[in-house]
Design a protein around this motif. Sequence first.
Motif, PDB file in Angstrom:
ATOM      1  N   MET A  94       0.827  -0.875   0.043  1.00  0.00           N
ATOM      2  CA  MET A  94      -0.092   0.088  -0.589  1.00  0.00           C
ATOM      3  C   MET A  94       1.060   1.796   0.041  1.00  0.00           C
ATOM      4  SD  MET A  94      -1.371  -0.024   3.577  1.00  0.00           S
ATOM      5  CE  MET A  94      -2.600   1.648   3.446  1.00  0.00           C
ATOM      6  N   THR A  95       0.150   2.419   0.294  1.00  0.00           N
ATOM      7  CA  THR A  95       0.934   4.097  -0.441  1.00  0.00           C
ATOM      8  C   THR A  95       1.682   3.880   0.978  1.00  0.00           C
ATOM      9  OG1 THR A  95      -0.518   4.611  -1.618  1.00  0.00           O
ATOM     10  CG2 THR A  95       0.761   6.169  -0.334  1.00  0.00           C
ATOM     11  N   GLN A  96       2.701   3.215   1.380  1.00  0.00           N
ATOM     12  CA  GLN A  96       3.845   4.010   2.474  1.00  0.00           C
ATOM     13  C   GLN A  96       4.739   5.120   1.884  1.00  0.00           C
ATOM     14  OE1 GLN A  96       4.443   4.251   5.471  1.00  0.00           O
ATOM     15  NE2 GLN A  96       2.576   3.439   6.592  1.00  0.00           N
ATOM     16  N   SER A  97       6.297   5.646   2.985  1.00  0.00           N
ATOM     17  CA  SER A  97       7.656   4.819   2.722  1.00  0.00           C
ATOM     18  C   SER A  97       7.956   4.912   2.070  1.00  0.00           C
ATOM     19  CB  SER A  97       7.854   5.201   4.053  1.00  0.00           C
ATOM     20  OG  SER A  97       8.569   4.259   4.391  1.00  0.00           O
ATOM     21  N   ASN A  98       9.187   5.690   1.016  1.00  0.00           N
ATOM     22  CA  ASN A  98      10.335   4.288   0.336  1.00  0.00           C
ATOM     23  C   ASN A  98      10.845   3.272   1.021  1.00  0.00           C
ATOM     24  OD1 ASN A  98       9.481   6.186  -1.507  1.00  0.00           O
ATOM     25  ND2 ASN A  98      11.011   7.143  -1.959  1.00  0.00           N
ATOM     26  N   GLU A  99      10.922   3.710   2.169  1.00  0.00           N
ATOM     27  CA  GLU A  99      12.021   2.943   3.413  1.00  0.00           C
ATOM     28  C   GLU A  99      11.069   1.289   3.468  1.00  0.00           C
ATOM     29  OE1 GLU A  99      13.412   6.076   2.384  1.00  0.00           O
ATOM     30  OE2 GLU A  99      11.462   5.966   3.842  1.00  0.00           O
ATOM     31  N   ASN A 100      10.134   1.766   3.684  1.00  0.00           N
ATOM     32  CA  ASN A 100       8.978   0.275   3.811  1.00  0.00           C
ATOM     33  C   ASN A 100       7.695  -0.510   3.014  1.00  0.00           C
ATOM     34  OD1 ASN A 100       8.977   1.564   6.456  1.00  0.00           O
ATOM     35  ND2 ASN A 100       7.133   2.660   6.903  1.00  0.00           N
ATOM     36  N   ILE A 101       8.458   0.646   1.819  1.00  0.00           N
ATOM     37  CA  ILE A 101       8.293  -0.249   0.645  1.00  0.00           C
ATOM     38  C   ILE A 101       9.221  -1.032   0.340  1.00  0.00           C
ATOM     39  CG2 ILE A 101       7.346  -0.246  -2.044  1.00  0.00           C
ATOM     40  CD1 ILE A 101       5.539   2.517  -1.600  1.00  0.00           C
ATOM     41  N   ASP A 102       9.848  -0.655   0.111  1.00  0.00           N
ATOM     42  CA  ASP A 102      11.340  -1.251  -0.070  1.00  0.00           C
ATOM     43  C   ASP A 102      11.475  -2.838   1.085  1.00  0.00           C
ATOM     44  OD1 ASP A 102      12.780   0.580  -1.435  1.00  0.00           O
ATOM     45  OD2 ASP A 102      14.155   1.494  -0.049  1.00  0.00           O
ATOM     46  N   ARG A 103      11.354  -2.543   2.262  1.00  0.00           N
ATOM     47  CA  ARG A 103      11.616  -3.566   3.287  1.00  0.00           C
ATOM     48  C   ARG A 103      10.327  -4.880   2.824  1.00  0.00           C
ATOM     49  NH1 ARG A 103      10.328  -0.522   7.660  1.00  0.00           N
ATOM     50  NH2 ARG A 103       8.341  -1.637   7.588  1.00  0.00           N
ATOM     51  N   ALA A 104       9.049  -4.670   1.737  1.00  0.00           N
ATOM     52  CA  ALA A 104       8.023  -4.847   2.081  1.00  0.00           C
ATOM     53  C   ALA A 104       8.441  -5.537   0.505  1.00  0.00           C
ATOM     54  CB  ALA A 104       6.780  -4.344   1.799  1.00  0.00           C
ATOM     55  N   MET A 105       9.444  -5.362  -0.050  1.00  0.00           N
ATOM     56  CA  MET A 105       9.586  -6.411  -1.591  1.00  0.00           C
ATOM     57  C   MET A 105      10.490  -7.402  -1.382  1.00  0.00           C
ATOM     58  SD  MET A 105       7.755  -4.739  -4.304  1.00  0.00           S
ATOM     59  CE  MET A 105       6.424  -4.667  -2.841  1.00  0.00           C
ATOM     60  N   SER A 106      11.440  -6.838  -0.399  1.00  0.00           N
ATOM     61  CA  SER A 106      12.352  -7.120  -0.260  1.00  0.00           C
ATOM     62  C   SER A 106      12.231  -8.895   0.448  1.00  0.00           C
ATOM     63  CB  SER A 106      14.043  -6.586   0.781  1.00  0.00           C
ATOM     64  OG  SER A 106      13.761  -6.033  -0.458  1.00  0.00           O
ATOM     65  N   GLY A 107      11.492  -8.935   2.062  1.00  0.00           N
ATOM     66  CA  GLY A 107      10.936  -9.569   2.668  1.00  0.00           C
ATOM     67  C   GLY A 107       9.258 -10.566   1.862  1.00  0.00           C
ATOM     68  N   VAL A 108       8.637 -10.003   0.642  1.00  0.00           N
ATOM     69  CA  VAL A 108       8.446 -10.757  -0.591  1.00  0.00           C
ATOM     70  C   VAL A 108       9.103 -11.446  -0.882  1.00  0.00           C
ATOM     71  CG1 VAL A 108       6.587 -10.540  -2.237  1.00  0.00           C
ATOM     72  CG2 VAL A 108       6.372  -8.928  -0.246  1.00  0.00           C
ATOM     73  N   LYS A 109      10.480 -11.096  -1.234  1.00  0.00           N
ATOM     74  CA  LYS A 109      11.115 -11.690  -1.871  1.00  0.00           C
ATOM     75  C   LYS A 109      11.353 -12.925  -1.668  1.00  0.00           C
ATOM     76  CE  LYS A 109      15.402 -10.976  -4.777  1.00  0.00           C
ATOM     77  NZ  LYS A 109      16.250 -12.525  -4.430  1.00  0.00           N
ATOM     78  N   VAL A 110      11.900 -12.772  -0.157  1.00  0.00           N
ATOM     79  CA  VAL A 110      12.980 -14.256   0.201  1.00  0.00           C
ATOM     80  C   VAL A 110      11.143 -15.240   0.534  1.00  0.00           C
ATOM     81  CG1 VAL A 110      13.367 -14.762   3.294  1.00  0.00           C
ATOM     82  CG2 VAL A 110      14.453 -12.609   1.749  1.00  0.00           C
ATOM     83  N   ALA A 111      10.023 -14.367   0.982  1.00  0.00           N
ATOM     84  CA  ALA A 111       8.963 -15.270   1.130  1.00  0.00           C
ATOM     85  C   ALA A 111       8.306 -16.536   0.284  1.00  0.00           C
ATOM     86  CB  ALA A 111       7.577 -15.232   1.574  1.00  0.00           C
ATOM     87  N   ALA A 112       8.791 -15.431  -1.211  1.00  0.00           N
ATOM     88  CA  ALA A 112       8.345 -15.899  -1.669  1.00  0.00           C
ATOM     89  C   ALA A 112       9.231 -17.570  -2.828  1.00  0.00           C
ATOM     90  CB  ALA A 112       8.211 -15.252  -2.973  1.00  0.00           C
ATOM     91  N   GLU A 113      10.968 -17.122  -2.040  1.00  0.00           N
ATOM     92  CA  GLU A 113      11.041 -18.053  -3.061  1.00  0.00           C
ATOM     93  C   GLU A 113      11.340 -19.203  -1.607  1.00  0.00           C
ATOM     94  OE1 GLU A 113      15.041 -15.302  -4.273  1.00  0.00           O
ATOM     95  OE2 GLU A 113      15.212 -15.876  -2.043  1.00  0.00           O
ATOM     96  N   ARG A 114      10.554 -19.051  -0.232  1.00  0.00           N
ATOM     97  CA  ARG A 114      10.304 -20.352   0.136  1.00  0.00           C
ATOM     98  C   ARG A 114       8.986 -20.950  -0.362  1.00  0.00           C
ATOM     99  NH1 ARG A 114      10.954 -17.533   6.095  1.00  0.00           N
ATOM    100  NH2 ARG A 114      13.027 -16.918   5.774  1.00  0.00           N
ATOM    101  N   ASN A 115       8.365 -19.813  -0.564  1.00  0.00           N
ATOM    102  CA  ASN A 115       6.560 -20.404  -0.967  1.00  0.00           C
ATOM    103  C   ASN A 115       6.457 -20.001  -2.151  1.00  0.00           C
ATOM    104  OD1 ASN A 115       3.802 -21.036  -0.024  1.00  0.00           O
ATOM    105  ND2 ASN A 115       3.823 -20.177   1.748  1.00  0.00           N
ATOM    106  N   PRO A 116       6.314 -21.260  -2.918  1.00  0.00           N
ATOM    107  CA  PRO A 116       5.662 -21.009  -4.121  1.00  0.00           C
ATOM    108  C   PRO A 116       3.834 -20.929  -4.616  1.00  0.00           C
ATOM    109  CG  PRO A 116       5.459 -23.829  -3.592  1.00  0.00           C
ATOM    110  CD  PRO A 116       6.215 -23.062  -2.400  1.00  0.00           C
ATOM    111  N   ILE A 117       3.745 -20.104  -3.088  1.00  0.00           N
ATOM    112  CA  ILE A 117       2.031 -19.891  -3.573  1.00  0.00           C
ATOM    113  C   ILE A 117       2.350 -18.355  -3.552  1.00  0.00           C
ATOM    114  CG2 ILE A 117      -0.291 -19.075  -2.158  1.00  0.00           C
ATOM    115  CD1 ILE A 117       0.586 -22.466  -0.457  1.00  0.00           C
ATOM    116  N   ILE A 118       3.255 -17.825  -3.681  1.00  0.00           N
ATOM    117  CA  ILE A 118       3.060 -16.589  -3.509  1.00  0.00           C
ATOM    118  C   ILE A 118       3.832 -16.268  -4.923  1.00  0.00           C
ATOM    119  CG2 ILE A 118       4.276 -14.538  -2.742  1.00  0.00           C
ATOM    120  CD1 ILE A 118       4.598 -15.683  -0.180  1.00  0.00           C
ATOM    121  N   LYS A 119       3.432 -16.081  -6.244  1.00  0.00           N
ATOM    122  CA  LYS A 119       3.186 -15.722  -7.143  1.00  0.00           C
ATOM    123  C   LYS A 119       3.710 -14.563  -7.943  1.00  0.00           C
ATOM    124  CE  LYS A 119       3.380 -20.154  -9.413  1.00  0.00           C
ATOM    125  NZ  LYS A 119       4.940 -20.603  -8.759  1.00  0.00           N
ATOM    126  N   GLY A 120       3.553 -13.608  -7.112  1.00  0.00           N
ATOM    127  CA  GLY A 120       3.454 -11.817  -7.465  1.00  0.00           C
ATOM    128  C   GLY A 120       3.880 -11.434  -6.863  1.00  0.00           C
TER     129      GLY A 120
END
Length: 380
Positions: A100-126
């Motif tokens: 969602m709309t947030q600071s650049n730093e918070n979106i950075d953290r979300a993107m990095s977190g989703v990347k790691v989670a998706a590498e573990r969990n193939p349900i997360i496709k995007g």
Amino acid sequence: MSAKVLKHAKIYTGDQVIDDGYIRFDQKILAVGPVYDYVAEAGDEVQNIQGTTIVPGFIDVHAHGGYGFDAMDGDPDQIDTMATKMMRNEGVTTLFATTMTQSNENIDRAMSGVKVAAERNPIIKGVHLEGPFISAVYKGAQPEQYIKDPNTELLGHWNELSGGRVKLITYAPEDPGSAAFEDYCIANGIVPSVGHSNATREQLLNSKATHVTHLYNAQREFKHRQPGVTGHAMLEDNMHAELICDGFHIVPDMIRLAFDMKGPERIDLVTDSMRAKGMPEGESELGGQKVYVKDKQARLSDGTLAGSVLQFIDAFKNIQDFTGCSMFEAVQMSSVNQAEEFHLDSKGTLTVGKDADLNLLNRNQDLVGTYSYGTEYHPE
């Protein structure tokens, strides 16, 4: 390797309905058809499931959180757990983790977190990047202080942090620089979605948006002298429309109107769920804002709807109740359309060679089991 066989189920493949069918699978679907076509093979684990209906696993392209977790927290363990709980309890076998709309730093953290989670969990496709390139006029529950004009460089940065997983972006096409921004999206396989937008019909006719985020909600309304975002989405055949079918974001009559206008081929059911989904009623949080959950509704202190606590299995039932559509059409809006729109080639239908993602429903359409990549799970 042995294969699982489920027999004597009613099967909605996404292409056809088999009244007394079987499906054979390991991690992939190996065969599906009428039960009289089944030929036993050595090692088959056969289960008779009379009275059960099988449908493709659901695909939610707009879900922020649930079960106490949120993609914006950026914690890979929590995002992984959240996705698994959505699969077990709702039948969501493919998820676009939504920011969602947030600071650049918070979106950075979300993107990095989703990347790691998706590498573990193939349900997360995007990733569905909802904001921050939106209109303050229709910000909804998005914090205004972080809203920005479309920025291709910033989008590229976030896409890189996510490992190239941004598949859908909600933005306001009326904002300056949106034409170049749309070109970047299309060149990089990102579907541009108009949402939280004050765009007129005229502006949208000149945009490249092919998707609308939560139709009716947080957008220029459908009026007799200006069709706005909602009217444009209704009128254009190339526009795919998200619907939040909780009965609160959109009253049932307006859901029926959208269904009658768009048809089942251009509607994507979504939950737009936030962390309070699956949790007791009371106080919760969205983007640093207090949210109050009561009577299955999540609202900010000023009464603004703040996402939903909708479970996907309930959206699947509700669209049938609200519109009178068939289960075949509900399957289209829950799985088939999303797989086609976002080129999820191994998802969306129960077809030989595709991932063994399937949901088992009882006679009341309650979820009784889910297979993700051929592994069985049950609601908690």
